[in-house]
Motif scaffolding. Structure first.
Motif, short mmCIF file in Angstrom:
data_model
loop_
_atom_site.label_atom_id
_atom_site.label_comp_id
_atom_site.label_asym_id
_atom_site.label_seq_id
_atom_site.Cartn_x
_atom_site.Cartn_y
_atom_site.Cartn_z
N ALA A 123 0.83 -1.21 0.00
CA ALA A 123 0.00 0.00 0.00
C ALA A 123 0.86 1.26 0.00
CB ALA A 123 -0.94 0.00 1.21
N LEU A 124 1.93 1.28 0.79
CA LEU A 124 2.83 2.44 0.80
C LEU A 124 3.38 2.71 -0.59
CD1 LEU A 124 4.89 2.03 4.10
CD2 LEU A 124 3.53 4.02 3.44
N LEU A 170 0.37 3.72 -3.15
CA LEU A 170 -0.26 5.02 -2.94
C LEU A 170 0.72 6.18 -2.86
CD1 LEU A 170 -2.97 4.04 -0.30
CD2 LEU A 170 -3.24 4.29 -2.77
N LYS A 171 1.93 5.92 -2.34
CA LYS A 171 2.86 7.02 -2.08
C LYS A 171 4.24 6.81 -2.69
CE LYS A 171 0.15 9.57 0.33
NZ LYS A 171 -0.22 10.86 -0.22
N LEU A 224 3.12 11.37 6.55
CA LEU A 224 1.77 10.94 6.19
C LEU A 224 0.77 11.57 7.15
CD1 LEU A 224 2.41 7.11 5.68
CD2 LEU A 224 2.16 8.84 3.89
N GLU A 238 -4.17 10.28 5.22
CA GLU A 238 -3.37 9.41 4.35
C GLU A 238 -3.11 8.05 5.02
OE1 GLU A 238 -0.68 12.46 1.71
OE2 GLU A 238 -0.22 12.29 3.86
N LEU A 271 -4.14 4.54 3.57
CA LEU A 271 -3.17 3.46 3.47
C LEU A 271 -3.72 2.16 4.02
CD1 LEU A 271 0.07 2.76 3.18
CD2 LEU A 271 -0.08 2.88 5.66
#
Length: 162
Positions: free
Chosen positions: A91-92, A95-96, A145, A149, A153
């Motif tokens: 996910a990290l 998404l980022k 974050l 966020e 996540l």
């Protein structure tokens, strides 16, 4: 060999007519039709707008007012509070664009050795990441974050299949 079928009238668990279905002749007993549960061979009566046939006993259809749908407030969606480390890392990145190396670099920037070691063990050895744990909140701050966020996540992470 074609199988004979008859039209039957299917009801829901409350006896309300929901539609037509087919019942097929038994291959073992000619002339016997395999009628699905909750279905009836006798036709439904004609019904007016706002009415619907309802089966009131084994032999009787009755036209009744179709009940108004029960509306209730939907339950608020619960935010996921935990995920596996593998789900969190995917996910990290998704998404980022944050990689595992970025996380380790952020941990290395913690000046207090006890806090740094605690974060490192929590990150590398935990079998579950808890959304509101002190270590996760510290990591979120290190990775810049926001609370929203972090929620996003975890919401994404629990959908990841690894």
């Amino acid at each position: 060999m074609t199988q004979e079928a008859i039209t039957v009238y299917q009801t829901d668990s409350n006896g309300w007519f929901v539609g037509e279905a087919l019942a097929y002749e038994s291959p073992l007993e000619p002339g016997i039709f395999l009628i699905p549960a909750g279905a009836y061979a006798d036709p439904i009566p004609d019904f007016a707008m706002g009415e619907r046939p309802r089966r009131i006993d084994k032999d009787t259809w009755k036209n009744s007012q179709w009940p108004e749908p029960v509306t209730s407030e939907p339950e608020p969606l619960r935010k996921p509070s935990s995920c596996t480390p593998a789900q969190g890392l995917v996910a990290l990145f998704a998404l980022k664009n944050i990689t595992e190396d970025t996380v380790l670099d952020a941990i290395a920037q913690i000046p207090d050795p006890v806090q740094q070691y605690t974060a490192k063990i929590g990150y590398q050895r935990a079998t579950t990441w808890e959304r509101d744990s002190p270590t996760m909140l510290a990591m979120a701050q290190l990775l810049q974050l926001s609370s929203e966020e972090l929620d996003e996540l975890f919401a994404y992470a629990v959908t990841v299949q690894v």
